[in-house]
Design a protein around this motif. Sequence first.
Motif, PDB file in Angstrom:
ATOM      1  N   LEU A 129       0.844  -1.199   0.000  1.00  0.00           N
ATOM      2  CA  LEU A 129       0.000   0.000   0.000  1.00  0.00           C
ATOM      3  C   LEU A 129       0.871   1.237   0.000  1.00  0.00           C
ATOM      4  O   LEU A 129       1.940   1.276   0.608  1.00  0.00           O
ATOM      5  CB  LEU A 129      -0.922   0.007   1.224  1.00  0.00           C
ATOM      6  N   ARG A 130       0.390   2.293  -0.677  1.00  0.00           N
ATOM      7  CA  ARG A 130       1.164   3.525  -0.815  1.00  0.00           C
ATOM      8  C   ARG A 130       0.343   4.730  -0.397  1.00  0.00           C
ATOM      9  O   ARG A 130      -0.874   4.772  -0.610  1.00  0.00           O
ATOM     10  CB  ARG A 130       1.615   3.701  -2.268  1.00  0.00           C
ATOM     11  N   ALA A 131       1.041   5.709   0.159  1.00  0.00           N
ATOM     12  CA  ALA A 131       0.360   6.909   0.645  1.00  0.00           C
ATOM     13  C   ALA A 131      -0.281   7.711  -0.477  1.00  0.00           C
ATOM     14  O   ALA A 131      -1.229   8.475  -0.229  1.00  0.00           O
ATOM     15  CB  ALA A 131       1.352   7.788   1.412  1.00  0.00           C
ATOM     16  N   ASP A 132       0.210   7.567  -1.697  1.00  0.00           N
ATOM     17  CA  ASP A 132      -0.332   8.360  -2.804  1.00  0.00           C
ATOM     18  C   ASP A 132      -1.380   7.609  -3.625  1.00  0.00           C
ATOM     19  O   ASP A 132      -1.844   8.118  -4.647  1.00  0.00           O
ATOM     20  CB  ASP A 132       0.803   8.833  -3.716  1.00  0.00           C
ATOM     21  N   VAL A 133      -1.750   6.412  -3.207  1.00  0.00           N
ATOM     22  CA  VAL A 133      -2.777   5.640  -3.922  1.00  0.00           C
ATOM     23  C   VAL A 133      -3.823   5.181  -2.913  1.00  0.00           C
ATOM     24  O   VAL A 133      -3.597   4.251  -2.140  1.00  0.00           O
ATOM     25  CB  VAL A 133      -2.174   4.415  -4.645  1.00  0.00           C
ATOM     26  N   ALA A 134      -4.969   5.844  -2.921  1.00  0.00           N
ATOM     27  CA  ALA A 134      -6.020   5.521  -1.962  1.00  0.00           C
ATOM     28  C   ALA A 134      -6.588   4.129  -2.235  1.00  0.00           C
ATOM     29  O   ALA A 134      -6.602   3.646  -3.367  1.00  0.00           O
ATOM     30  CB  ALA A 134      -7.132   6.566  -2.027  1.00  0.00           C
ATOM     31  N   VAL A 135      -7.081   3.495  -1.168  1.00  0.00           N
ATOM     32  CA  VAL A 135      -7.639   2.146  -1.260  1.00  0.00           C
ATOM     33  C   VAL A 135      -9.139   2.203  -0.979  1.00  0.00           C
ATOM     34  O   VAL A 135      -9.557   2.646   0.098  1.00  0.00           O
ATOM     35  CB  VAL A 135      -6.969   1.197  -0.249  1.00  0.00           C
ATOM     36  N   PRO A 136      -9.975   1.771  -1.919  1.00  0.00           N
ATOM     37  CA  PRO A 136     -11.422   1.749  -1.671  1.00  0.00           C
ATOM     38  C   PRO A 136     -11.767   0.795  -0.529  1.00  0.00           C
ATOM     39  O   PRO A 136     -11.108  -0.239  -0.342  1.00  0.00           O
ATOM     40  CB  PRO A 136     -12.004   1.237  -2.997  1.00  0.00           C
ATOM     41  N   LEU A 137     -12.806   1.134   0.203  1.00  0.00           N
ATOM     42  CA  LEU A 137     -13.235   0.294   1.317  1.00  0.00           C
ATOM     43  C   LEU A 137     -13.578  -1.111   0.833  1.00  0.00           C
ATOM     44  O   LEU A 137     -13.290  -2.097   1.527  1.00  0.00           O
ATOM     45  CB  LEU A 137     -14.437   0.936   2.019  1.00  0.00           C
ATOM     46  N   VAL A 186       4.873  -1.106   8.389  1.00  0.00           N
ATOM     47  CA  VAL A 186       3.583  -1.441   7.780  1.00  0.00           C
ATOM     48  C   VAL A 186       3.508  -0.711   6.448  1.00  0.00           C
ATOM     49  O   VAL A 186       4.291   0.198   6.169  1.00  0.00           O
ATOM     50  CB  VAL A 186       2.387  -1.022   8.675  1.00  0.00           C
ATOM     51  N   SER A 187       2.555  -1.105   5.625  1.00  0.00           N
ATOM     52  CA  SER A 187       2.224  -0.292   4.446  1.00  0.00           C
ATOM     53  C   SER A 187       0.836   0.280   4.683  1.00  0.00           C
ATOM     54  O   SER A 187      -0.005  -0.350   5.348  1.00  0.00           O
ATOM     55  CB  SER A 187       2.269  -1.117   3.164  1.00  0.00           C
ATOM     56  N   ALA A 188       0.585   1.473   4.175  1.00  0.00           N
ATOM     57  CA  ALA A 188      -0.673   2.149   4.481  1.00  0.00           C
ATOM     58  C   ALA A 188      -1.068   3.065   3.340  1.00  0.00           C
ATOM     59  O   ALA A 188      -0.220   3.570   2.596  1.00  0.00           O
ATOM     60  CB  ALA A 188      -0.538   2.948   5.777  1.00  0.00           C
ATOM     61  N   ALA A 189      -2.395   3.285   3.239  1.00  0.00           N
ATOM     62  CA  ALA A 189      -2.929   4.167   2.206  1.00  0.00           C
ATOM     63  C   ALA A 189      -4.227   4.786   2.715  1.00  0.00           C
ATOM     64  O   ALA A 189      -4.946   4.171   3.507  1.00  0.00           O
ATOM     65  CB  ALA A 189      -3.203   3.380   0.927  1.00  0.00           C
ATOM     66  N   PRO A 190      -4.531   5.998   2.269  1.00  0.00           N
ATOM     67  CA  PRO A 190      -5.799   6.618   2.688  1.00  0.00           C
ATOM     68  C   PRO A 190      -6.991   5.775   2.247  1.00  0.00           C
ATOM     69  O   PRO A 190      -6.992   5.198   1.156  1.00  0.00           O
ATOM     70  CB  PRO A 190      -5.782   7.972   1.978  1.00  0.00           C
TER      71      PRO A 190
END
Length: 317
Positions: free
Chosen positions: A175-183, A254-258
């Motif tokens: 996961l990347r901070a610049d690529v949002a992840v849909p719920l 961790v990996s994370a995204a909005p």
Amino acid sequence: MDVRQLRAIVTVAEVGSVTRAAEVLHLVQPAVTRQIRTLEQELGVPLFERTAQGMRPTEAGVIMVDRARRALNELERARAEVQPTLGEVTGIVTVGLLDSTSDLLAEPLVTAVARDHPGVVLRLMTAYSGHLQQWLDDGDLDLALLYDLDSTPSLNTRILVRERLWVVAPPSAGLRADVAVPLAEAARHPLVMPAAGHALRGLVDAAAARAGVEVRVAVQTNSLRVQKQLVLAGHGWTVLPGVGIADDAALGIVSAAPLSEPEVWRSIVLAAARSGRTPPAVVTVAAELVRQVGSAVAGGRWPSAWIEGTEGLAGGD
């Protein structure tokens, strides 16, 4: 009933032993025993019972210890306020910080207060929003950061920050901070979430209902630290505020995204009890806490956060 008796019952309850309490209070053991017995005679109820694990408060004892502790705290605060150094703000201020914000705010707040207001003694407590609100209502806190709370009959609140929730996964998820992840995409994985009734869980459940997404909760825990541990152990993904995972994501732990579709936001508010008089020390610490929140957002240390009343996003996605 006097202060010595109150100190005796609080100390015995804390250390679980009359002998140890006498050492802490710099008294002989019979003196502590006498103070407790005198208070029990005055009240007409036993306050402690002896067990294999030590002295344990009775039901009445629990009530008395709780009230005595608050009374002693208020006396200590009064002493600090009425014996000030000329021109110096003095006093004891108890602040509640959300678990997710403590790593970001605790040390800078303590450092700033110690540097600029050495007469102020800070007491910091961390917990989830519901616990902090209860402690504030009970008078155990002077100030607290809470979220998604309007002013109530007992509390004044001021919105400081709006922040976006993030999807959190193991590093292998990429996961990347610049690529949002849909719920909907996050929900394809089992989720590690707080128990139902927790405010963050409520935000996610409401978003899932709006999006028509079914969320499968694999593990429930009311500890942010445990949520992250279970994600790393492979038990699922989770959803957390950006401030709670910023350092871990930066270090690659961790990996994370909005979170998106829908975006989910929470408001952080500064809350204080409604009262006729707010001590100068409390006003001073509240102002410093607001400054520290603003500094964290402006400095990019609080991901996906808006300072309330500004036009732009600070910290970036």
